[in-house]
Scaffold this motif. Structure first.
Motif, PDB file in Angstrom:
ATOM      1  N   ASP A 193      49.702  46.523  72.794  1.00  0.00           N
ATOM      2  CA  ASP A 193      49.832  47.275  71.546  1.00  0.00           C
ATOM      3  C   ASP A 193      50.383  46.438  70.397  1.00  0.00           C
ATOM      4  OD1 ASP A 193      48.883  49.579  72.773  1.00  0.00           O
ATOM      5  OD2 ASP A 193      50.892  50.150  73.467  1.00  0.00           O
ATOM      6  N   SER A 194      50.792  45.190  70.676  1.00  0.00           N
ATOM      7  CA  SER A 194      51.399  44.367  69.626  1.00  0.00           C
ATOM      8  C   SER A 194      50.370  43.606  68.797  1.00  0.00           C
ATOM      9  CB  SER A 194      52.380  43.361  70.248  1.00  0.00           C
ATOM     10  OG  SER A 194      51.691  42.384  71.015  1.00  0.00           O
ATOM     11  N   VAL A 195      49.119  43.587  69.239  1.00  0.00           N
ATOM     12  CA  VAL A 195      48.077  42.862  68.499  1.00  0.00           C
ATOM     13  C   VAL A 195      46.814  43.715  68.429  1.00  0.00           C
ATOM     14  CG1 VAL A 195      48.917  40.561  69.117  1.00  0.00           C
ATOM     15  CG2 VAL A 195      47.254  41.715  70.602  1.00  0.00           C
ATOM     16  N   GLU A 196      45.994  43.402  67.432  1.00  0.00           N
ATOM     17  CA  GLU A 196      44.708  44.074  67.307  1.00  0.00           C
ATOM     18  C   GLU A 196      43.551  43.139  67.635  1.00  0.00           C
ATOM     19  OE1 GLU A 196      44.375  45.710  63.423  1.00  0.00           O
ATOM     20  OE2 GLU A 196      45.836  47.316  63.790  1.00  0.00           O
ATOM     21  N   ARG A 197      43.839  41.833  67.674  1.00  0.00           N
ATOM     22  CA  ARG A 197      42.789  40.854  67.938  1.00  0.00           C
ATOM     23  C   ARG A 197      43.289  39.804  68.924  1.00  0.00           C
ATOM     24  NH1 ARG A 197      38.763  40.216  62.929  1.00  0.00           N
ATOM     25  NH2 ARG A 197      39.149  42.229  61.928  1.00  0.00           N
ATOM     26  N   PRO A 245      45.357  33.276  64.200  1.00  0.00           N
ATOM     27  CA  PRO A 245      46.281  33.030  65.317  1.00  0.00           C
ATOM     28  C   PRO A 245      47.645  33.691  65.141  1.00  0.00           C
ATOM     29  CG  PRO A 245      45.087  31.028  64.790  1.00  0.00           C
ATOM     30  CD  PRO A 245      44.748  32.020  63.717  1.00  0.00           C
ATOM     31  N   ALA A 246      48.152  33.722  63.923  1.00  0.00           N
ATOM     32  CA  ALA A 246      49.486  34.279  63.689  1.00  0.00           C
ATOM     33  C   ALA A 246      49.568  35.761  64.038  1.00  0.00           C
ATOM     34  CB  ALA A 246      49.898  34.057  62.234  1.00  0.00           C
ATOM     35  N   ARG A 247      48.424  36.445  64.078  1.00  0.00           N
ATOM     36  CA  ARG A 247      48.417  37.883  64.351  1.00  0.00           C
ATOM     37  C   ARG A 247      47.637  38.220  65.618  1.00  0.00           C
ATOM     38  NH1 ARG A 247      46.086  40.350  58.949  1.00  0.00           N
ATOM     39  NH2 ARG A 247      46.577  42.283  60.049  1.00  0.00           N
ATOM     40  N   SER A 248      47.333  37.193  66.411  1.00  0.00           N
ATOM     41  CA  SER A 248      46.453  37.399  67.569  1.00  0.00           C
ATOM     42  C   SER A 248      47.046  36.824  68.841  1.00  0.00           C
ATOM     43  CB  SER A 248      45.081  36.747  67.309  1.00  0.00           C
ATOM     44  OG  SER A 248      44.507  37.199  66.118  1.00  0.00           O
ATOM     45  N   SER A 249      46.477  37.266  69.967  1.00  0.00           N
ATOM     46  CA  SER A 249      46.855  36.732  71.276  1.00  0.00           C
ATOM     47  C   SER A 249      45.843  35.685  71.721  1.00  0.00           C
ATOM     48  CB  SER A 249      46.890  37.842  72.329  1.00  0.00           C
ATOM     49  OG  SER A 249      47.989  38.690  72.141  1.00  0.00           O
ATOM     50  N   ASP A 271      46.993  26.771  64.204  1.00  0.00           N
ATOM     51  CA  ASP A 271      48.262  27.471  63.999  1.00  0.00           C
ATOM     52  C   ASP A 271      48.705  28.174  65.280  1.00  0.00           C
ATOM     53  OD1 ASP A 271      48.253  26.659  61.377  1.00  0.00           O
ATOM     54  OD2 ASP A 271      47.282  28.488  60.645  1.00  0.00           O
ATOM     55  N   PRO A 272      50.022  28.329  65.463  1.00  0.00           N
ATOM     56  CA  PRO A 272      50.529  28.998  66.671  1.00  0.00           C
ATOM     57  C   PRO A 272      50.027  30.438  66.778  1.00  0.00           C
ATOM     58  CG  PRO A 272      52.296  27.859  65.519  1.00  0.00           C
ATOM     59  CD  PRO A 272      51.113  27.844  64.602  1.00  0.00           C
ATOM     60  N   PHE A 273      49.696  30.851  67.980  1.00  0.00           N
ATOM     61  CA  PHE A 273      49.295  32.239  68.228  1.00  0.00           C
ATOM     62  C   PHE A 273      50.527  33.116  68.348  1.00  0.00           C
ATOM     63  CE2 PHE A 273      45.404  30.103  69.309  1.00  0.00           C
ATOM     64  CZ  PHE A 273      44.401  31.023  69.034  1.00  0.00           C
ATOM     65  N   LYS A 274      50.369  34.385  68.025  1.00  0.00           N
ATOM     66  CA  LYS A 274      51.482  35.324  68.155  1.00  0.00           C
ATOM     67  C   LYS A 274      51.915  35.427  69.606  1.00  0.00           C
ATOM     68  CE  LYS A 274      52.966  40.015  67.047  1.00  0.00           C
ATOM     69  NZ  LYS A 274      52.604  41.300  66.390  1.00  0.00           N
ATOM     70  N   ASN A 275      50.936  35.503  70.516  1.00  0.00           N
ATOM     71  CA  ASN A 275      51.222  35.547  71.956  1.00  0.00           C
ATOM     72  C   ASN A 275      50.276  34.594  72.673  1.00  0.00           C
ATOM     73  OD1 ASN A 275      53.011  37.782  71.629  1.00  0.00           O
ATOM     74  ND2 ASN A 275      51.248  39.166  71.616  1.00  0.00           N
ATOM     75  N   ILE A 276      50.795  33.919  73.689  1.00  0.00           N
ATOM     76  CA  ILE A 276      49.943  33.161  74.602  1.00  0.00           C
ATOM     77  C   ILE A 276      50.304  33.610  76.011  1.00  0.00           C
ATOM     78  CG2 ILE A 276      49.289  30.908  75.512  1.00  0.00           C
ATOM     79  CD1 ILE A 276      49.907  29.664  72.850  1.00  0.00           C
ATOM     80  N   VAL A 277      49.306  34.083  76.754  1.00  0.00           N
ATOM     81  CA  VAL A 277      49.568  34.590  78.091  1.00  0.00           C
ATOM     82  C   VAL A 277      48.459  34.130  79.027  1.00  0.00           C
ATOM     83  CG1 VAL A 277      48.353  36.750  77.614  1.00  0.00           C
ATOM     84  CG2 VAL A 277      50.039  36.674  79.453  1.00  0.00           C
ATOM     85  N   ALA A 278      48.814  33.819  80.252  1.00  0.00           N
ATOM     86  CA  ALA A 278      47.830  33.466  81.282  1.00  0.00           C
ATOM     87  C   ALA A 278      47.715  34.626  82.258  1.00  0.00           C
ATOM     88  CB  ALA A 278      48.256  32.192  82.010  1.00  0.00           C
TER      89      ALA A 278
END
Length: 677
Positions: free
Chosen positions: A467-471, A619-623, A650-657
């Motif tokens: 729910d923290s990102v839209e893209r 990236p700033a607003r995306s995972s 640019d850094p992504f808001k979230n990076i997850v594996a």
């Protein structure tokens, strides 16, 4: 006459015209020795063809979808080459129930040349162009030119027209270099056989090779099209006494195969071994001589029109017909699990090496299981469906408090099913796959309870659950590699808005395990070539370990990797384990391995780059969601993230594996249904 620039007869320089080493003694050999010598020469045919099998297999893979789409297979040849092509074409309609006008042989000199040689006819390139031009070939067609010398004008003219028409083209020649070889045909098959037993008599070894290759192309294509069943010519047309007898045997053999595997579902079906020949003859005749239809009606107990309709639904594939019967039983007599049938959700992740499934309820994941490969282009549909069924059946048996049941009664009715299969975006038989899924699971693509997509789209579920990102962007690095961009719409659905990579091993897959393995093997082969003529071992630590993983033996290494029957892509992808082990070891990481891994990580970043921009995914607003076998390695994850920074993204808001996309997909299905209530 063909001449060289200096005016010297060039035909005499062809490999197919050269004298055999036996030439001086052949005339004086005793009859038995003469036969032995002839047989010895013919023994060269199979090894020569073996060297061409990867090209032949690639041709078949191009040919089959075109035949399924109504395209034609056209053979072009002169003399013996033309007659070999005509002979192969003439057998196919009866043996495999194909339309005669879909398989065409163009012979220089026309139909008369099939019976009596028309030597002059082969010298007209214009005639070859004219004859093929009459067929108005398109990109759906496949044209194979057959010429032992590789310079027959009639064949050259026809192939030029085929290339201009956009057809898939292939050539079977026995000389290199050759005029036909320089045309740029799609698939060039060149079994090099050396001089003939009698100099220039290309009806011998060259003719034998051409016949075997054409037999292989047509027969293997028919098998891939579902025209056979367990080695039986189930699609044969029974039009004479011999074929009628064969049809009866096939019906009885098919029944026994199904019975032995527990696939005879109706106890009222009469065993054809107890039915008289005349009754089976009547059944075959009612089916218009179509043995497959007769088999289908008998083993299913369906009326002829119903059996025919069900066959049409699966494009005539008898394997899928049997699967559809199994699915019907599963759906009609489901065994209720501990959860109600309305709150189970199934997600299937079909990859190149395994098929993973997850089952969720509205409260979470309740079961997971795995089976064989789920790539749409790697396995036939019937095998793919069997792998899916096996994995789902195993998962259902693991649902808490769900008692073990016989195989055919394990399948519950799912509220929704999402199948993400590798290669599906390029598939040309999605309708058939959809029907199989609907029959197996009792869901419908039309009402939205069945969703089919590529495996990369499954990862969109993770973005839908966040729910923290839209893209977001998914980056998969397994056997292959692909990046996909997604966004959530106001209704909570997740839509694909961009894609990069995913071109396959021939054109892409940079940064994948395949790419890493390929780079390592290239380094090994280069060092082996450099060491030729020396006693010095020029191999690095990495190269020695790669050689060890491939069986230690240096001789014929490339042939073993590319040899038919070898899963080349998987073989190279497996080499990546050697590279990651050496490159990421805690002490003294191997610099050569680390260089390859760094190159791979940089390639993956370049796949992400086209999608990581404000117009698609800021990236700033995306995972950034990482998945695939390589992304399970923490050091490789870190390397990719490091490369993102170095390459200026640019850094992504979230990076997850994520380890298993099917689990997120199942949970997403459950959430969407819960939100709609």
């Amino acid at each position: 006459m063909t001449t060289s620039p200096s005016g010297v007869d060039a035909l005499g320089q062809l490999q197919t015209e050269a004298p055999n080493l036996l030439a001086r003694s052949i005339d004086t050999l005793h009859t038995l020795d003469l036969c032995k010598a002839f047989n010895h020469e013919e023994e060269r045919v199979c090894p020569a063809i073996a060297c061409c099998l990867p090209v032949i297999a690639s041709l078949i893979e191009d040919l089959v979808p075109r035949l399924q789409a109504g395209g034609r297979l056209i053979y072009v040849g002169a003399g013996n080459s033309g007659r070999v092509g005509f002979m192969d074409c003439s057998e196919l309609p009866v043996t495999f129930s194909v339309e005669e006008d879909q398989f065409v042989a163009i012979v220089a000199g026309g139909s008369e040349a099939i019976i009596k040689a028309q030597e002059v006819a082969e010298d007209s390139e214009e005639d070859g162009s004219t004859q093929l031009g009459k067929l108005q070939v398109t990109s759906k067609d496949t044209v194979i030119g057959i010429s032992a010398s590789g310079r027959t004008p009639f064949v050259l003219g026809a192939l030029r027209v085929a290339i201009r028409g956009g057809a898939v083209t292939a050539s079977i020649t026995n000389a290199t270099p050759s005029a036909i070889g320089s045309l740029g045909v799609t698939h060039s098959i060149v079994p090099l056989l050396g001089p003939e037993f009698l100099a220039g008599s290309t009806r011998l070894k060259c003719g034998s090779a051409a016949k075997q290759i054409l037999n292989m192309i047509s027969t293997c294509s028919m098998i891939k099209m579902g025209k056979t069943y367990h080695g039986l010519m189930i699609d044969v047309r029974a039009k004479n006494h011999k074929l009628l007898a064969r049809g009866r045997r096939i019906i009885r053999q098919v029944y026994r195969i199904l019975q032995d595997n527990g696939h005879i579902f109706d106890g009222s079906i009469q065993d054809p071994y107890t039915i008289g020949d005349s009754a089976l003859n009547n059944l075959i005749e009612q089916c218009g001589g179509k043995v497959k239809l007769a088999c289908s009606a008998l083993v299913s107990g369906l009326p002829l029109d119903a059996a025919m309709h069900r066959l049409e639904l699966v494009n005539g594939d008898f394997h899928l017909f049997v699967e559809s019967l199994q699915s019907s039983v599963s759906i009609q007599t489901p065994e209720e699990p501990s959860h109600s049938s309305e709150d189970l959700f199934l997600a299937i992740d079909g990859g190149g090496t395994k098929c993973a499934v997850s089952i969720a309820s509205r409260t979470g994941i309740v079961a997971q299981a795995y089976a064989g490969a789920g790539n749409f282009h790697c396995v036939p549909i019937d095998v793919l469906m069997e792998h899916i069924k096996s994995a789902v059946t195993e998962a259902v048996s693991l649902i808490p408090e769900k008692p073990k049941q016989p195989v055919l009664t394990k399948m519950p009715k799912f509220a929704a099913v999402w199948a993400g299969l590798a290669g599906l975006q390029h598939a040309n038989r999605q309708e058939c796959l959809t029907q199989c899924m609907e029959q197996m699971f009792g869901v419908s693509a039309e009402n939205g309870t069945l969703r089919l997509s590529s495996d990369s789209e499954l990862i969109s579920a993770h973005i839908g659950l966040d729910d923290s990102v839209e893209r977001g962007i998914s980056l998969i690095a397994g056997t292959g590699s692909v990046a996909t961009a997604f966004k959530q719409d106001p209704n909570g659905d997740v839509l694909q808005i961009g894609r990069a990579g995913g071109w396959g091993s021939l054109l892409g897959d940079q940064g994948s395990a395949f790419d890493i393995g390929k780079q390592a093997v290239q380094a090994l082969l280069t060092s082996l070539e450099l060491s030729q003529g020396t006693d010095k071992d020029c191999l690095s630590e990495l190269e020695r370990e790669v050689l060890s993983s491939l069986g230690h033996c240096k001789d014929g290494l490339l042939s073993r990797i590319l040899f038919p029957g070898t899963e080349t892509k998987k073989t190279l992808a497996d080499v990546a384990r050697v590279v990651t082990t050496l490159g990421f070891r805690a002490e003294h990481p191997d610099p050569q391995a680390l260089e390859i891994l760094t190159s791979a990580a940089r390639s993956l970043v370049q796949i992400v780059r086209p999608l990581a921009k404000k117009q698609i995914c800021d990236p700033a607003r995306s995972s950034l969601v990482l998945s695939g076998a390589l992304m399970k390695i923490p050091d490789f994850q870190s390397l990719v993230i490091k490369m993102l920074s170095q390459e200026g993204i640019d850094p992504f808001k979230n990076i997850v594996a994520i380890d298993d996309p099917s689990s997120d997909a199942a949970l997403f299905l459950a959430r969407r249904v819960s939100e709609s209530i």
